[in-house]
Design a protein around this motif. Structure first.
Motif, PDB file in Angstrom:
ATOM      1  N   LEU A 194       2.258   6.178 -12.023  1.00  0.00           N
ATOM      2  CA  LEU A 194       2.573   4.964 -12.784  1.00  0.00           C
ATOM      3  C   LEU A 194       3.083   3.850 -11.880  1.00  0.00           C
ATOM      4  O   LEU A 194       2.727   2.678 -12.058  1.00  0.00           O
ATOM      5  CB  LEU A 194       3.611   5.286 -13.869  1.00  0.00           C
ATOM      6  N   ALA A 195       3.894   4.197 -10.886  1.00  0.00           N
ATOM      7  CA  ALA A 195       4.436   3.174  -9.985  1.00  0.00           C
ATOM      8  C   ALA A 195       3.314   2.516  -9.182  1.00  0.00           C
ATOM      9  O   ALA A 195       3.318   1.293  -8.981  1.00  0.00           O
ATOM     10  CB  ALA A 195       5.461   3.798  -9.039  1.00  0.00           C
ATOM     11  N   LEU A 196       2.340   3.327  -8.722  1.00  0.00           N
ATOM     12  CA  LEU A 196       1.212   2.767  -7.963  1.00  0.00           C
ATOM     13  C   LEU A 196       0.352   1.878  -8.852  1.00  0.00           C
ATOM     14  O   LEU A 196      -0.046   0.780  -8.460  1.00  0.00           O
ATOM     15  CB  LEU A 196       0.363   3.900  -7.374  1.00  0.00           C
ATOM     16  N   LEU A 197       0.069   2.350 -10.059  1.00  0.00           N
ATOM     17  CA  LEU A 197      -0.751   1.561 -10.985  1.00  0.00           C
ATOM     18  C   LEU A 197      -0.046   0.267 -11.380  1.00  0.00           C
ATOM     19  O   LEU A 197      -0.682  -0.782 -11.514  1.00  0.00           O
ATOM     20  CB  LEU A 197      -1.072   2.388 -12.232  1.00  0.00           C
ATOM     21  N   SER A 198       1.272   0.337 -11.562  1.00  0.00           N
ATOM     22  CA  SER A 198       2.029  -0.854 -11.962  1.00  0.00           C
ATOM     23  C   SER A 198       1.994  -1.933 -10.893  1.00  0.00           C
ATOM     24  O   SER A 198       2.104  -3.127 -11.193  1.00  0.00           O
ATOM     25  CB  SER A 198       3.487  -0.479 -12.247  1.00  0.00           C
ATOM     26  N   ALA A 199       1.839  -1.515  -9.623  1.00  0.00           N
ATOM     27  CA  ALA A 199       1.827  -2.482  -8.525  1.00  0.00           C
ATOM     28  C   ALA A 199       0.461  -3.153  -8.358  1.00  0.00           C
ATOM     29  O   ALA A 199       0.364  -4.192  -7.698  1.00  0.00           O
ATOM     30  CB  ALA A 199       2.219  -1.785  -7.220  1.00  0.00           C
ATOM     31  N   LEU A 200      -0.585  -2.582  -8.950  1.00  0.00           N
ATOM     32  CA  LEU A 200      -1.940  -3.097  -8.720  1.00  0.00           C
ATOM     33  C   LEU A 200      -2.182  -4.515  -9.232  1.00  0.00           C
ATOM     34  O   LEU A 200      -2.784  -5.331  -8.528  1.00  0.00           O
ATOM     35  CB  LEU A 200      -2.978  -2.145  -9.324  1.00  0.00           C
ATOM     36  N   PRO A 201      -1.784  -4.863 -10.470  1.00  0.00           N
ATOM     37  CA  PRO A 201      -2.130  -6.199 -10.981  1.00  0.00           C
ATOM     38  C   PRO A 201      -1.673  -7.351 -10.094  1.00  0.00           C
ATOM     39  O   PRO A 201      -2.375  -8.361  -9.967  1.00  0.00           O
ATOM     40  CB  PRO A 201      -1.445  -6.237 -12.348  1.00  0.00           C
ATOM     41  N   ALA A 202      -0.505  -7.237  -9.473  1.00  0.00           N
ATOM     42  CA  ALA A 202       0.025  -8.339  -8.653  1.00  0.00           C
ATOM     43  C   ALA A 202      -0.240  -8.134  -7.160  1.00  0.00           C
ATOM     44  O   ALA A 202       0.177  -8.962  -6.347  1.00  0.00           O
ATOM     45  CB  ALA A 202       1.528  -8.478  -8.889  1.00  0.00           C
ATOM     46  N   ALA A 203      -0.941  -7.066  -6.792  1.00  0.00           N
ATOM     47  CA  ALA A 203      -1.126  -6.740  -5.373  1.00  0.00           C
ATOM     48  C   ALA A 203      -2.105  -7.703  -4.699  1.00  0.00           C
ATOM     49  O   ALA A 203      -3.101  -8.122  -5.294  1.00  0.00           O
ATOM     50  CB  ALA A 203      -1.629  -5.314  -5.224  1.00  0.00           C
ATOM     51  N   GLY A 204      -1.813  -8.033  -3.431  1.00  0.00           N
ATOM     52  CA  GLY A 204      -2.746  -8.808  -2.621  1.00  0.00           C
ATOM     53  C   GLY A 204      -3.877  -7.918  -2.149  1.00  0.00           C
ATOM     54  O   GLY A 204      -3.868  -6.699  -2.369  1.00  0.00           O
ATOM     55  N   PRO A 205      -4.885  -8.501  -1.467  1.00  0.00           N
ATOM     56  CA  PRO A 205      -6.075  -7.733  -1.063  1.00  0.00           C
ATOM     57  C   PRO A 205      -5.765  -6.467  -0.273  1.00  0.00           C
ATOM     58  O   PRO A 205      -6.243  -5.387  -0.615  1.00  0.00           O
ATOM     59  CB  PRO A 205      -6.873  -8.745  -0.230  1.00  0.00           C
ATOM     60  N   GLU A 206      -4.965  -6.576   0.799  1.00  0.00           N
ATOM     61  CA  GLU A 206      -4.697  -5.402   1.630  1.00  0.00           C
ATOM     62  C   GLU A 206      -3.876  -4.358   0.880  1.00  0.00           C
ATOM     63  O   GLU A 206      -4.146  -3.157   0.983  1.00  0.00           O
ATOM     64  CB  GLU A 206      -3.977  -5.818   2.916  1.00  0.00           C
ATOM     65  N   GLU A 207      -2.890  -4.807   0.132  1.00  0.00           N
ATOM     66  CA  GLU A 207      -2.066  -3.866  -0.626  1.00  0.00           C
ATOM     67  C   GLU A 207      -2.918  -3.144  -1.673  1.00  0.00           C
ATOM     68  O   GLU A 207      -2.728  -1.956  -1.937  1.00  0.00           O
ATOM     69  CB  GLU A 207      -0.911  -4.599  -1.303  1.00  0.00           C
ATOM     70  N   ARG A 208      -3.881  -3.868  -2.243  1.00  0.00           N
ATOM     71  CA  ARG A 208      -4.757  -3.255  -3.241  1.00  0.00           C
ATOM     72  C   ARG A 208      -5.573  -2.115  -2.622  1.00  0.00           C
ATOM     73  O   ARG A 208      -5.736  -1.046  -3.210  1.00  0.00           O
ATOM     74  CB  ARG A 208      -5.708  -4.323  -3.801  1.00  0.00           C
ATOM     75  N   VAL A 209      -6.080  -2.335  -1.412  1.00  0.00           N
ATOM     76  CA  VAL A 209      -6.835  -1.290  -0.718  1.00  0.00           C
ATOM     77  C   VAL A 209      -5.945  -0.070  -0.490  1.00  0.00           C
ATOM     78  O   VAL A 209      -6.336   1.071  -0.758  1.00  0.00           O
ATOM     79  CB  VAL A 209      -7.378  -1.806   0.631  1.00  0.00           C
ATOM     80  N   ALA A 210      -4.742  -0.305   0.010  1.00  0.00           N
ATOM     81  CA  ALA A 210      -3.817   0.795   0.300  1.00  0.00           C
ATOM     82  C   ALA A 210      -3.464   1.565  -0.964  1.00  0.00           C
ATOM     83  O   ALA A 210      -3.443   2.807  -0.970  1.00  0.00           O
ATOM     84  CB  ALA A 210      -2.556   0.251   0.962  1.00  0.00           C
TER      85      ALA A 210
END
Length: 634
Positions: free
Chosen positions: A367-383
């Motif tokens: 849940l914590a990883l999924l919650s971070a996805l909407p606001a994540a930048g390109p590189e963070e999204r890949v990670a």
């Protein structure tokens, strides 16, 4: 960049009539539409704007029974013309269509107040005020409101000018490297065969391209293309496109499928999404509730599994996993619309944050990883996506749809991660990547497994590589298991000796009794030469039990000092090597070796000669032909 305009509005407010007045095209092409005087299916037209730009037009039905067709048409538009009849004002489908456009991410448009020739100025002023009040909290709050009449031409020039401004100012962001055409029509054209149409929402298609239908997976080839009704060699993102497909019949293709290049989309039965329940919804969405789910031009039934709550109230936004009755092929960032069963009305919309979703536990660690996805930048999204994929990892093609990034941007991010140890390419041919964090966890697990093995089996040199893959590595892709082992060997954290793998600090340590037994056992077999006593006789001779002796036997075999060539029959390796030399010397002077020749050469009885001859065959020293042996060519 090509631009698509869509209409929206209540039934009989004049959308199709207005499009005909602007473009000269009657979008009601079906006999039933002519008979009933209403739009049922999507209609398409184009209009030339000042400066030479062509504006694609999608005309949608206004009747509540055909809202699903409206959603299919609105899915690819860049801006909207909201059509409101001056004699009726805001009506139910006015509201629902505007909500659908909002949920699909439309942020620009113009309001056409139609049928102004049918009302007086006082009424027009009242309706205008009412419309302005209704739109005040929408994306059309500041949009121009243009009174028009398709019958006498009033306001049409002003509307055309506003459309030209919108098309000129609009710079829709569309991917250039992932061709996707959601299909909204399928038909046969005489002399050509099967034709599909849709708005090319990203990428480019060329005549001659290999293509695949998703989710069915059916393959085809582009025989020809038309863009806005004109034959062309290529279609670009944002253009209304007709594709003539080779090798497929009309019944092979379904409206709602997506045409794309092979291996670029990944149909799935579940998506992770960020879902918003409309403030106007009569009631919230329940966990595990079922909805009509619209994505692109496709509609399926779906259940919504909220990850942190039991109900999504009107106006709220939350993470959700949508699970479908049949697969859908989407890309992160795609927007979707959800409609309730009773009453059948639009109640929510969502944005895909992961179109390849595995099972997720409610309130679980993901849940914590999924919650971070909407606001994540390109590189963070890949990670984040690589972490979510775990030990399975993801191919470059899968990461393109998971992250929504252009291929060049994704490649740059992955190379940067690789240099920092944050991601690893474990299969170059398939371009498979895995998170560095996940790889470190796997490495730690493998080292811990070896440490436990050494503690449990101190007399064993190590674990066979194949055995390690089938036990600890069960479920890992064989290539990933190989990559992991080679990585640890290269780092000096694992030592490989022939097929055995061990930790560097591990060495066989025998107790005093075991060391003595090892020497005594080896002495028996070295003294026995090619006529050693059998296994049971050795145990009796040395006064030890099988449980005590077996680990020492295994150690001597691992050390290459004795070899088991038959049940309960062991030989000292030194004796076997001496036998090989004697046989080689024999063949230097003879062409063949018979059983009697072997017995004379070795002075062995049948009890030993037959197993040893079979051993020589197995070791590729000899080759049996009939009853005789020939020297095997090296």
């Amino acid at each position: 960049m090509p631009v698509i305009m869509g209409t929206a509005g209540h039934i009989d407010h004049g959308k199709t009539t207005l499009v005909k007045a602007l473009t000269g095209v009657d979008c009601d092409r079906l006999a039933e539409e002519k008979k009933r005087g209403i739009t049922i299916e999507l209609g398409f037209a184009s209009m030339e704007l000042p400066g030479g730009q062509t504006l694609g037009v999608v005309d949608v039905p206004g009747h509540e029974r055909f809202v699903k067709n409206m959603v299919a048409g609105a899915a690819g538009i860049d801006f909207v013309v909201l059509v409101i009849a001056a004699d009726e004002g805001v009506m139910p489908q006015t509201r629902e269509h505007l909500e659908i456009c909002t949920l699909l991410g439309v942020t620009d448009g113009v309001v056409a107040l139609t049928k102004v020739d049918a009302v007086d100025e006082e009424w027009l002023a009242l309706v205008t005020e009412d419309v302005r009040a209704y739109l005040s909290s929408s994306f059309l709050a500041e949009a121009p409101l243009i009174p028009v009449s398709a019958h006498n031409g009033q306001g049409l020039d002003a509307l055309r000018a506003e459309l030209a401004r919108l098309a000129g100012d609009h710079a829709p962001k569309r991917r250039s490297d992932l061709a996707r055409l959601p299909i909204d029509r399928v038909f046969t054209m005489r002399g050509h065969g099967t034709v599909v149409t849709g708005t090319l929402i990203s990428g480019t298609l060329h005549a001659g391209d290999e293509v695949t239908l998703y989710p069915s997976g059916k393959a085809s080839k582009v025989r020809g293309l038309q863009v806005h009704g004109h034959t062309d060699d290529a279609a670009r993102a944002g253009q209304r496109t007709a594709v003539n497909l080779m090798g497929l019949e009309v019944e092979d293709v379904e409206r709602g499928e997506v045409l794309a290049r092979p291996g670029t989309l990944f149909p799935s039965l579940a998506w992770n999404m960020e879902v918003t329940c409309l403030p106007s919804a009569h009631r919230g969405l329940r966990h595990r509730g079922e909805v009509h789910f619209h994505h692109g031009t496709r509609e399926v039934m779906a259940r919504l599994y909220f990850l942190d709550r039991d109900k999504l109230e009107p106006g709220q936004t939350a993470l959700c996993q949508a699970r479908f009755e049949s697969p859908l092929a989407g890309v992160t960032g795609d927007r979707c619309v959800m409609r309730a069963f009773s009453p059948l009305r639009t109640v929510a919309g969502g944005t895909i944050i992961s179109p390849l979703a595995g099972r997720v536990k409610r309130h679980g660690p993901e849940l914590a990883l999924l919650s971070a996805l909407p606001a994540a930048g390109p590189e963070e999204r890949v990670a984040l996506h690589l972490k979510l994929r775990g030990r399975e990892g993801a191919s470059f093609a899968a990461l393109m749809v998971l992250t929504g990034l252009e291929s060049r941007e994704l490649e740059k991010a992955l190379q940067g991660f690789s240099g920092k140890g944050l991601a690893s390419l474990w299969d170059k041919e398939a371009r498979q990547w895995i998170s560095g964090e996940v790889l470190d966890e796997l490495s730690a697990g493998l080292l811990a497994h070896l440490a436990a093995f050494h503690k449990r089996e101190p007399l064993k040199q190590g674990v066979a590589r194949g055995e390690l893959a089938s036990t600890w590595g069960k479920g890992l892709h064989p290539k990933l298991m190989h990559f992991l082992a080679e990585r640890l060997i290269k780092a000096g954290k694992i030592v490989q000796e022939q097929e055995l793998m061990r930790l560097p600090e591990h060495s066989v340590s025998l107790g005093t009794d075991q060391a003595d037994l090892r020497q005594r056992l080896l002495g028996v077999y070295e003294q026995g030469g090619l006529t050693p006593p059998n296994y049971k006789d050795v145990l009796e001779l040395l006064g030890v039990g099988q449980k005590e002796a077996q680990p020492v036997y295994k150690l001597l075999q691992d050390q290459g000092l004795i070899s088991r060539i038959k049940e309960d029959m062991y030989f000292a390796v030194s004796a076997l090597e001496g036998l090989k030399k004697s046989v080689a010397a024999y063949f230097a002077e003879h062409k063949e070796l018979g059983p009697q020749d072997f017995r004379e050469l070795t002075n062995l009885t049948r009890k030993f000669s037959i197993p040893l001859l079979e051993y020589l065959d197995k070791e590729k020293v000899t080759m049996r032909v009939g009853d005789k042996r020939l020297a095997r060519a090296l």
